[in-house]
Write a protein that holds these residues in place. Sequence first.
Motif, PDB file in Angstrom:
ATOM      1  N   ILE A  48       0.837  -1.282   0.186  1.00 43.57           N
ATOM      2  CA  ILE A  48      -0.321  -0.147   0.164  1.00 43.57           C
ATOM      3  C   ILE A  48       0.362   1.130   0.136  1.00 43.57           C
ATOM      4  CG2 ILE A  48      -1.562   1.094   1.300  1.00 43.57           C
ATOM      5  CD1 ILE A  48      -2.705  -1.437   2.732  1.00 43.57           C
ATOM      6  N   VAL A  49       1.902   1.289   0.494  1.00 38.43           N
ATOM      7  CA  VAL A  49       3.069   2.510   0.905  1.00 38.43           C
ATOM      8  C   VAL A  49       3.501   2.467  -0.059  1.00 38.43           C
ATOM      9  CG1 VAL A  49       4.794   3.424   1.839  1.00 38.43           C
ATOM     10  CG2 VAL A  49       3.427   2.330   3.155  1.00 38.43           C
ATOM     11  N   VAL A  50       4.018   1.412  -1.138  1.00 42.60           N
ATOM     12  CA  VAL A  50       4.825   1.926  -2.477  1.00 42.60           C
ATOM     13  C   VAL A  50       4.044   2.716  -3.573  1.00 42.60           C
ATOM     14  CG1 VAL A  50       5.837   0.502  -4.620  1.00 42.60           C
ATOM     15  CG2 VAL A  50       5.935   0.143  -2.202  1.00 42.60           C
ATOM     16  N   VAL A  51       2.073   2.102  -3.545  1.00 42.63           N
ATOM     17  CA  VAL A  51       1.149   2.100  -4.649  1.00 42.63           C
ATOM     18  C   VAL A  51       1.296   3.256  -3.946  1.00 42.63           C
ATOM     19  CG1 VAL A  51      -0.931   1.976  -5.163  1.00 42.63           C
ATOM     20  CG2 VAL A  51       0.152   0.395  -4.791  1.00 42.63           C
ATOM     21  N   LEU A  52       1.203   3.775  -2.344  1.00 43.14           N
ATOM     22  CA  LEU A  52       0.534   5.310  -2.277  1.00 43.14           C
ATOM     23  C   LEU A  52       1.777   7.047  -2.704  1.00 43.14           C
ATOM     24  CD1 LEU A  52      -0.715   5.196   1.255  1.00 43.14           C
ATOM     25  CD2 LEU A  52      -1.725   6.071  -0.856  1.00 43.14           C
ATOM     26  N   ALA A  53       3.302   6.131  -2.631  1.00 39.01           N
ATOM     27  CA  ALA A  53       3.774   6.814  -3.352  1.00 39.01           C
ATOM     28  C   ALA A  53       4.363   7.052  -4.895  1.00 39.01           C
ATOM     29  CB  ALA A  53       6.027   6.313  -2.652  1.00 39.01           C
ATOM     30  N   ARG A  54       3.868   5.838  -5.324  1.00 40.96           N
ATOM     31  CA  ARG A  54       4.585   5.599  -6.529  1.00 40.96           C
ATOM     32  C   ARG A  54       3.119   6.063  -7.713  1.00 40.96           C
ATOM     33  NH1 ARG A  54       4.887   5.446 -11.577  1.00 40.96           N
ATOM     34  NH2 ARG A  54       5.652   4.415 -12.561  1.00 40.96           N
ATOM     35  N   THR A  55       2.078   6.659  -6.700  1.00 32.38           N
ATOM     36  CA  THR A  55       0.732   7.466  -7.378  1.00 32.38           C
ATOM     37  C   THR A  55       1.034   9.051  -7.479  1.00 32.38           C
ATOM     38  OG1 THR A  55      -0.249   6.746  -5.770  1.00 32.38           O
ATOM     39  CG2 THR A  55      -0.868   5.573  -7.470  1.00 32.38           C
ATOM     40  N   VAL A  56       1.694   9.150  -6.849  1.00 28.37           N
ATOM     41  CA  VAL A  56       1.946  10.621  -6.876  1.00 28.37           C
ATOM     42  C   VAL A  56       3.256  11.603  -8.186  1.00 28.37           C
ATOM     43  CG1 VAL A  56       3.292  12.887  -6.010  1.00 28.37           C
ATOM     44  CG2 VAL A  56       2.519  11.296  -4.409  1.00 28.37           C
ATOM     45  N   PRO A  57       2.429  12.024  -8.862  1.00 29.92           N
ATOM     46  CA  PRO A  57       2.772  12.472 -10.219  1.00 29.92           C
ATOM     47  C   PRO A  57       3.789  13.422  -9.817  1.00 29.92           C
ATOM     48  CG  PRO A  57       0.404  13.729 -10.010  1.00 29.92           C
ATOM     49  CD  PRO A  57       0.954  12.881  -8.573  1.00 29.92           C
ATOM     50  N   GLY A  58       4.751  12.552 -11.073  1.00 27.88           N
ATOM     51  CA  GLY A  58       6.246  13.361 -10.786  1.00 27.88           C
ATOM     52  C   GLY A  58       7.204  12.341 -10.242  1.00 27.88           C
ATOM     53  N   VAL A  59       6.881  11.367  -9.474  1.00 30.15           N
ATOM     54  CA  VAL A  59       7.464  10.223  -9.107  1.00 30.15           C
ATOM     55  C   VAL A  59       8.027   8.678 -10.278  1.00 30.15           C
ATOM     56  CG1 VAL A  59       7.425   8.819  -7.309  1.00 30.15           C
ATOM     57  CG2 VAL A  59       7.120  10.702  -6.286  1.00 30.15           C
ATOM     58  N   ALA A  60       8.735   8.461 -10.121  1.00 28.84           N
ATOM     59  CA  ALA A  60       9.341   7.976 -11.507  1.00 28.84           C
ATOM     60  C   ALA A  60       9.452   6.303 -11.121  1.00 28.84           C
ATOM     61  CB  ALA A  60      10.611   7.693 -12.282  1.00 28.84           C
ATOM     62  N   ALA A  61       9.931   5.891  -9.609  1.00 28.15           N
ATOM     63  CA  ALA A  61      10.053   4.952  -8.910  1.00 28.15           C
ATOM     64  C   ALA A  61       9.771   4.571  -7.591  1.00 28.15           C
ATOM     65  CB  ALA A  61      11.030   4.463  -9.711  1.00 28.15           C
ATOM     66  N   VAL A  62       9.996   4.104  -6.578  1.00 31.10           N
ATOM     67  CA  VAL A  62       9.951   3.767  -5.738  1.00 31.10           C
ATOM     68  C   VAL A  62      11.104   2.843  -4.660  1.00 31.10           C
ATOM     69  CG1 VAL A  62       8.813   3.443  -3.128  1.00 31.10           C
ATOM     70  CG2 VAL A  62       7.587   4.477  -5.061  1.00 31.10           C
ATOM     71  N   ASP A  63      12.206   3.492  -3.569  1.00 27.40           N
ATOM     72  CA  ASP A  63      12.974   2.570  -3.572  1.00 27.40           C
ATOM     73  C   ASP A  63      12.366   2.839  -2.540  1.00 27.40           C
ATOM     74  OD1 ASP A  63      16.318   1.495  -3.627  1.00 27.40           O
ATOM     75  OD2 ASP A  63      15.878   3.290  -1.553  1.00 27.40           O
ATOM     76  N   LEU A  64      12.756   1.394  -1.569  1.00 26.32           N
ATOM     77  CA  LEU A  64      12.169   0.531  -0.299  1.00 26.32           C
ATOM     78  C   LEU A  64      13.955   0.760   0.560  1.00 26.32           C
ATOM     79  CD1 LEU A  64       9.329  -1.370  -0.110  1.00 26.32           C
ATOM     80  CD2 LEU A  64       9.705   0.991  -0.187  1.00 26.32           C
ATOM     81  N   GLY A  65      14.074   1.211   1.842  1.00 27.47           N
ATOM     82  CA  GLY A  65      15.231   1.454   2.973  1.00 27.47           C
ATOM     83  C   GLY A  65      14.396   0.419   4.395  1.00 27.47           C
ATOM     84  N   ALA A  66      12.914   0.798   4.324  1.00 29.31           N
ATOM     85  CA  ALA A  66      12.350   0.057   5.090  1.00 29.31           C
ATOM     86  C   ALA A  66      12.004  -1.384   5.035  1.00 29.31           C
ATOM     87  CB  ALA A  66      10.835   0.715   5.268  1.00 29.31           C
ATOM     88  N   THR A  67      12.120  -1.729   6.988  1.00 36.97           N
ATOM     89  CA  THR A  67      11.870  -3.423   7.459  1.00 36.97           C
ATOM     90  C   THR A  67      10.661  -3.372   7.938  1.00 36.97           C
ATOM     91  OG1 THR A  67      13.469  -2.858   8.743  1.00 36.97           O
ATOM     92  CG2 THR A  67      14.954  -3.759   7.156  1.00 36.97           C
ATOM     93  N   ARG A  68      10.607  -4.413   8.174  1.00 35.82           N
ATOM     94  CA  ARG A  68      10.078  -4.937   8.882  1.00 35.82           C
ATOM     95  C   ARG A  68      10.281  -5.225  10.689  1.00 35.82           C
ATOM     96  NH1 ARG A  68       7.491 -10.384   6.395  1.00 35.82           N
ATOM     97  NH2 ARG A  68       6.745  -9.810   4.022  1.00 35.82           N
ATOM     98  N   PRO A  69       9.669  -5.914  11.586  1.00 39.08           N
ATOM     99  CA  PRO A  69      10.132  -5.277  13.057  1.00 39.08           C
ATOM    100  C   PRO A  69      10.897  -7.032  13.605  1.00 39.08           C
ATOM    101  CG  PRO A  69       7.214  -5.165  12.948  1.00 39.08           C
ATOM    102  CD  PRO A  69       8.179  -5.325  11.406  1.00 39.08           C
ATOM    103  N   ASN A  70      11.972  -6.323  13.907  1.00 46.90           N
ATOM    104  CA  ASN A  70      12.457  -7.758  15.042  1.00 46.90           C
ATOM    105  C   ASN A  70      13.481  -8.504  13.496  1.00 46.90           C
ATOM    106  OD1 ASN A  70      11.413  -7.915  17.191  1.00 46.90           O
ATOM    107  ND2 ASN A  70      10.262  -9.598  16.103  1.00 46.90           N
ATOM    108  N   GLY A  71      13.216  -7.607  12.203  1.00 46.91           N
ATOM    109  CA  GLY A  71      14.448  -7.965  10.799  1.00 46.91           C
ATOM    110  C   GLY A  71      13.574  -8.516   9.742  1.00 46.91           C
ATOM    111  N   GLY A  72      12.181  -8.785  10.209  1.00 52.45           N
ATOM    112  CA  GLY A  72      11.619  -9.993   9.816  1.00 52.45           C
ATOM    113  C   GLY A  72      11.522  -9.218   8.264  1.00 52.45           C
TER     114      GLY A  72
END
Length: 205
Positions: free
Chosen positions: A181-205
């Motif tokens: 969902i977060v990726v889609v929210l960012a990707r649909t902003v006009p002008g955003v060409a791609a999304v790079d995730l530096g995020a992680t799940r809790p406990n390194g999952g």
Amino acid sequence: MRAKDIMTSPVHTVAQTATVESAAQLITANAVTALPVVDGAGRLVGMVSESDLLWHRVPADPTAHLNRLPDTDPANRPGMVAEVMSSDPLTTRPDADVADVAGTMLETDVRSMPVVEDGVVLGIISRRDILRAMVRSDEVLTAEVQHRLDEYAGGHRWAATVQGGIAHLTGVFDDDPEQGIVVVLARTVPGVAAVDLGATRPNGG
């Protein structure tokens, strides 16, 4: 980025039974280059552009009026939009990728395309709309992506930074669906060409 994200809506349309003069006034008043033409039920039947309207009003040959050519004789001039419009216009869908829309415009040399769903005109997308979306600054994009993420989360859970049109996100996701969902929210902003995730799940999952 999809056509619906940057299209102009509501869109100015003209009836196929409207006069050429009224269509010209609409184009001039609204500073557009073309208008979708609709029938009595509001369904798209064509497009009328500045050049369509001028074709029978301004002769290509400045001396044409001396020879009384049929195309420029006032008695033979078309009066209704239906007589000068382009039938079967190129259209696009609300969910069409803007890159594909831009490619089609360049290949076919059109300046605007109606955004249509089930025959109904939802909006119109022009080359200017595409350019406006593509040239937004990274600072503006960062603020908009961050706003969308904060609004969705109800607070500041992820940090967004846009560089060169790429949205870099950092933070923690609860699960894969939330990440999607977060990726889609960012990707649909006009002008955003791609999304790079530096995020992680809790406990390194």
